[in-house]
Design a protein around this motif. Structure first.
Motif, PDB file in Angstrom:
ATOM      1  N   SER A  79       0.831  -1.193   0.000  1.00  0.00           N
ATOM      2  CA  SER A  79       0.000   0.000   0.000  1.00  0.00           C
ATOM      3  C   SER A  79       0.878   1.260   0.000  1.00  0.00           C
ATOM      4  O   SER A  79       1.790   1.393   0.816  1.00  0.00           O
ATOM      5  N   THR A  80       0.624   2.151  -0.961  1.00  0.00           N
ATOM      6  CA  THR A  80       1.408   3.389  -1.105  1.00  0.00           C
ATOM      7  C   THR A  80       0.530   4.559  -0.670  1.00  0.00           C
ATOM      8  O   THR A  80      -0.587   4.700  -1.135  1.00  0.00           O
ATOM      9  N   GLU A  85      -0.947  16.973  -2.206  1.00  0.00           N
ATOM     10  CA  GLU A  85       0.080  17.625  -3.021  1.00  0.00           C
ATOM     11  C   GLU A  85       0.837  16.605  -3.862  1.00  0.00           C
ATOM     12  O   GLU A  85       1.041  16.796  -5.047  1.00  0.00           O
ATOM     13  N   ALA A  86       1.248  15.523  -3.202  1.00  0.00           N
ATOM     14  CA  ALA A  86       2.016  14.481  -3.887  1.00  0.00           C
ATOM     15  C   ALA A  86       1.171  13.871  -5.000  1.00  0.00           C
ATOM     16  O   ALA A  86       1.659  13.608  -6.099  1.00  0.00           O
ATOM     17  N   PHE A  87      -0.113  13.709  -4.728  1.00  0.00           N
ATOM     18  CA  PHE A  87      -1.016  13.129  -5.734  1.00  0.00           C
ATOM     19  C   PHE A  87      -1.081  14.026  -6.966  1.00  0.00           C
ATOM     20  O   PHE A  87      -0.971  13.565  -8.100  1.00  0.00           O
ATOM     21  N   ILE A  88      -1.231  15.321  -6.730  1.00  0.00           N
ATOM     22  CA  ILE A  88      -1.342  16.268  -7.844  1.00  0.00           C
ATOM     23  C   ILE A  88      -0.050  16.300  -8.662  1.00  0.00           C
ATOM     24  O   ILE A  88      -0.066  16.385  -9.883  1.00  0.00           O
ATOM     25  N   ASN A  89       1.083  16.196  -7.960  1.00  0.00           N
ATOM     26  CA  ASN A  89       2.370  16.357  -8.638  1.00  0.00           C
ATOM     27  C   ASN A  89       2.959  15.090  -9.240  1.00  0.00           C
ATOM     28  O   ASN A  89       3.964  15.144  -9.925  1.00  0.00           O
ATOM     29  N   THR A  90       2.338  13.946  -8.934  1.00  0.00           N
ATOM     30  CA  THR A  90       2.876  12.703  -9.510  1.00  0.00           C
ATOM     31  C   THR A  90       1.785  11.935 -10.251  1.00  0.00           C
ATOM     32  O   THR A  90       1.299  10.913  -9.780  1.00  0.00           O
ATOM     33  N   PRO A  91       1.414  12.438 -11.429  1.00  0.00           N
ATOM     34  CA  PRO A  91       0.347  11.769 -12.183  1.00  0.00           C
ATOM     35  C   PRO A  91       0.725  10.348 -12.580  1.00  0.00           C
ATOM     36  O   PRO A  91      -0.141   9.527 -12.838  1.00  0.00           O
ATOM     37  N   THR A  92       2.027  10.057 -12.622  1.00  0.00           N
ATOM     38  CA  THR A  92       2.441   8.718 -13.048  1.00  0.00           C
ATOM     39  C   THR A  92       2.939   7.907 -11.850  1.00  0.00           C
ATOM     40  O   THR A  92       3.865   7.108 -11.972  1.00  0.00           O
ATOM     41  N   ALA A  93       2.338   8.132 -10.691  1.00  0.00           N
ATOM     42  CA  ALA A  93       2.759   7.447  -9.463  1.00  0.00           C
ATOM     43  C   ALA A  93       2.806   5.930  -9.650  1.00  0.00           C
ATOM     44  O   ALA A  93       1.935   5.345 -10.292  1.00  0.00           O
ATOM     45  N   THR A  94       3.813   5.328  -9.086  1.00  0.00           N
ATOM     46  CA  THR A  94       3.946   3.868  -9.159  1.00  0.00           C
ATOM     47  C   THR A  94       4.108   3.319  -7.750  1.00  0.00           C
ATOM     48  O   THR A  94       4.341   4.067  -6.804  1.00  0.00           O
ATOM     49  N   GLU A 102       0.145  -0.384 -11.698  1.00  0.00           N
ATOM     50  CA  GLU A 102      -1.211  -0.919 -11.505  1.00  0.00           C
ATOM     51  C   GLU A 102      -1.666  -0.685 -10.070  1.00  0.00           C
ATOM     52  O   GLU A 102      -1.671  -1.604  -9.247  1.00  0.00           O
ATOM     53  N   LEU A 103      -2.030   0.545  -9.786  1.00  0.00           N
ATOM     54  CA  LEU A 103      -2.459   0.889  -8.429  1.00  0.00           C
ATOM     55  C   LEU A 103      -3.965   1.109  -8.402  1.00  0.00           C
ATOM     56  O   LEU A 103      -4.544   1.570  -9.378  1.00  0.00           O
TER      57      LEU A 103
ATOM     58  N   LYS B 183      -6.211   8.433 -18.762  1.00  0.00           N
ATOM     59  CA  LYS B 183      -6.757   7.084 -18.596  1.00  0.00           C
ATOM     60  C   LYS B 183      -5.977   6.292 -17.546  1.00  0.00           C
ATOM     61  O   LYS B 183      -6.563   5.512 -16.790  1.00  0.00           O
ATOM     62  N   ALA B 184      -4.658   6.510 -17.493  1.00  0.00           N
ATOM     63  CA  ALA B 184      -3.836   5.800 -16.505  1.00  0.00           C
ATOM     64  C   ALA B 184      -4.222   6.234 -15.090  1.00  0.00           C
ATOM     65  O   ALA B 184      -4.351   5.410 -14.183  1.00  0.00           O
ATOM     66  N   THR B 185      -4.443   7.531 -14.901  1.00  0.00           N
ATOM     67  CA  THR B 185      -4.832   8.021 -13.572  1.00  0.00           C
ATOM     68  C   THR B 185      -6.236   7.527 -13.227  1.00  0.00           C
ATOM     69  O   THR B 185      -6.518   7.144 -12.096  1.00  0.00           O
ATOM     70  N   MET B 186      -7.101   7.513 -14.230  1.00  0.00           N
ATOM     71  CA  MET B 186      -8.472   7.034 -14.039  1.00  0.00           C
ATOM     72  C   MET B 186      -8.461   5.559 -13.611  1.00  0.00           C
ATOM     73  O   MET B 186      -9.239   5.149 -12.753  1.00  0.00           O
TER      74      MET B 186
END
Lengths: 120, 225
Positions: A79-80, A85-94, A102-103, B183-186
């Motif tokens: 679980s991450t 703020e972090a959510f907004i700034n890391t659209p490609t969070a892994t 795949e989160l 789509k990836a965020t969605m």
């Protein structure tokens, strides 16, 4: 602005609970608010002061616990957690453990009155 | 002597509204009326989507529209011009609709006369996301010119919607909108949501949306028995 509609509801609920216990006044209101919710603490307090006048809740403090945004990894179940703020700034969070993209969101949208501290 | 006591409440903050929403949902189920809460920014194309949907569906589906948008007298007229009844909610400058505001508008309609009712919510991506109005499905409309980062700035709306329509696809090539990133965020926030890529102007994707909607209405009616 929606904090306005919500605040009136919160004051109603906490006042009912306080009355049921014959409390003299409410000292603290404890809320849990998910980081995905658009609840600005400054507006919550502002509307609270206006709406609580003349109620048992007048003068009470508000303790807002912010529930972080949490994603579960589909690959490794890790679980991450992240703040708004972090959510907004890391659209490609892994996933911080295995790197998978795949989160799935599992928490961060709660909106709850946890309890109140009252003077009897 | 005074004493201090902690009282446990553990109650959802919007539970009153949700209860009223559930009551409305129950009535919609009983009458077999599919009830859509349509939410978007101002200018995303809510009214255009309604007009396109009406044109394709009004022969088979008995539709009605409830206009909640502040400046929507013009929108009401556009809907009525298509031959569908539009009821206006007086919102008095509110930033969202809640179940209590929708109820009086519903009271003016005989629900059994409608297969589909659509509420055009107030143009805003923040407040409407918080409030249940008794809808069967929440439909969110995002348009390409708004940008793909709206999902990061207004995540709750994208998290709660059942359907995401991406409108104005005809602008995609001339913009820097990153459809894959959206789509990836969605997929992380709301993997169950149905996504439709659409252009109300060219008609792209409108048939797919209407086909889905017809299936959903049929399933809802079956549930109503």
């Amino acid at each position: 602005m929606h904090e306005l509609a919500v605040m009136a509801g919160i004051i109603d609920v906490v006042s009912q609970y306080a009355k049921a216990q014959n409390a003299k006044k409410i000292l603290d209101i404890r809320l849990t608010v998910g980081a995905l919710r658009d609840f600005q603490e400054v507006w919550v307090r502002h509307y609270f002061e206006k709406f609580s006048r003349g109620t048992l809740a007048e003068g009470a403090t508000i303790t807002m616990a912010i529930q972080p945004i949490r994603f579960r990894c589909k690959a490794c179940e890790h679980s991450t957690e992240m703040g708004r703020e972090a959510f907004i700034n890391t659209p490609t969070a892994t996933c911080e453990q295995c790197g998978s993209a795949e989160l799935v969101l599992c928490s961060g949208s709660q909106l709850m009155i946890d309890g109140i501290e009252v003077q009897l | 002597m005074d004493s201090v006591q902690l009282i446990k409440i553990k109650e959802e903050i919007l539970s009153d509204n949700t209860e009223l929403g559930n009551e409305i949902r129950g009535r919609m189920r009983a009458s077999g009326t599919f009830f859509i809460n349509l939410m978007a920014s101002p200018g995303a194309g809510k009214t255009s989507l309604l007009v396109q949907t009406i044109r394709r569906m009004k022969v088979d589906v008995r539709m009605g529209v409830i206009e909640g948008d502040i400046e929507s007298m013009v929108d009401s007229q556009k809907i009525q011009d298509e031959g569908v009844r539009a009821v206006q909610i007086e919102t008095g400058g509110a930033c969202h609709l809640d179940a209590a505001m929708v109820q009086p508008a519903l009271a003016t309609l005989n629900l059994a006369d409608y297969d589909l009712l659509v509420v055009e919510n107030i143009g805003n991506l923040v407040c409407p996301a918080e409030f249940d109005i008794g809808e069967t499905k929440k439909v969110m409309l995002l348009s390409i010119p708004e940008g793909h980062d709206k999902i990061l700035k207004y995540p709750l709306m994208f998290t709660v919607c059942d359907v995401l329509i991406i409108n104005k696809m005809d602008y995609l090539d001339s913009s820097d909108f990153d459809l894959q990133q959206l789509k990836a965020t969605m997929a992380k926030l709301n993997p169950k949501a149905r996504i439709f890529e659409m252009s109300c102007k060219t008609g792209q994707g409108v048939d797919a949306w209407c086909a889905w909607l017809k299936e959903e209405i049929a399933a809802w009616k079956q549930q109503a028995g």
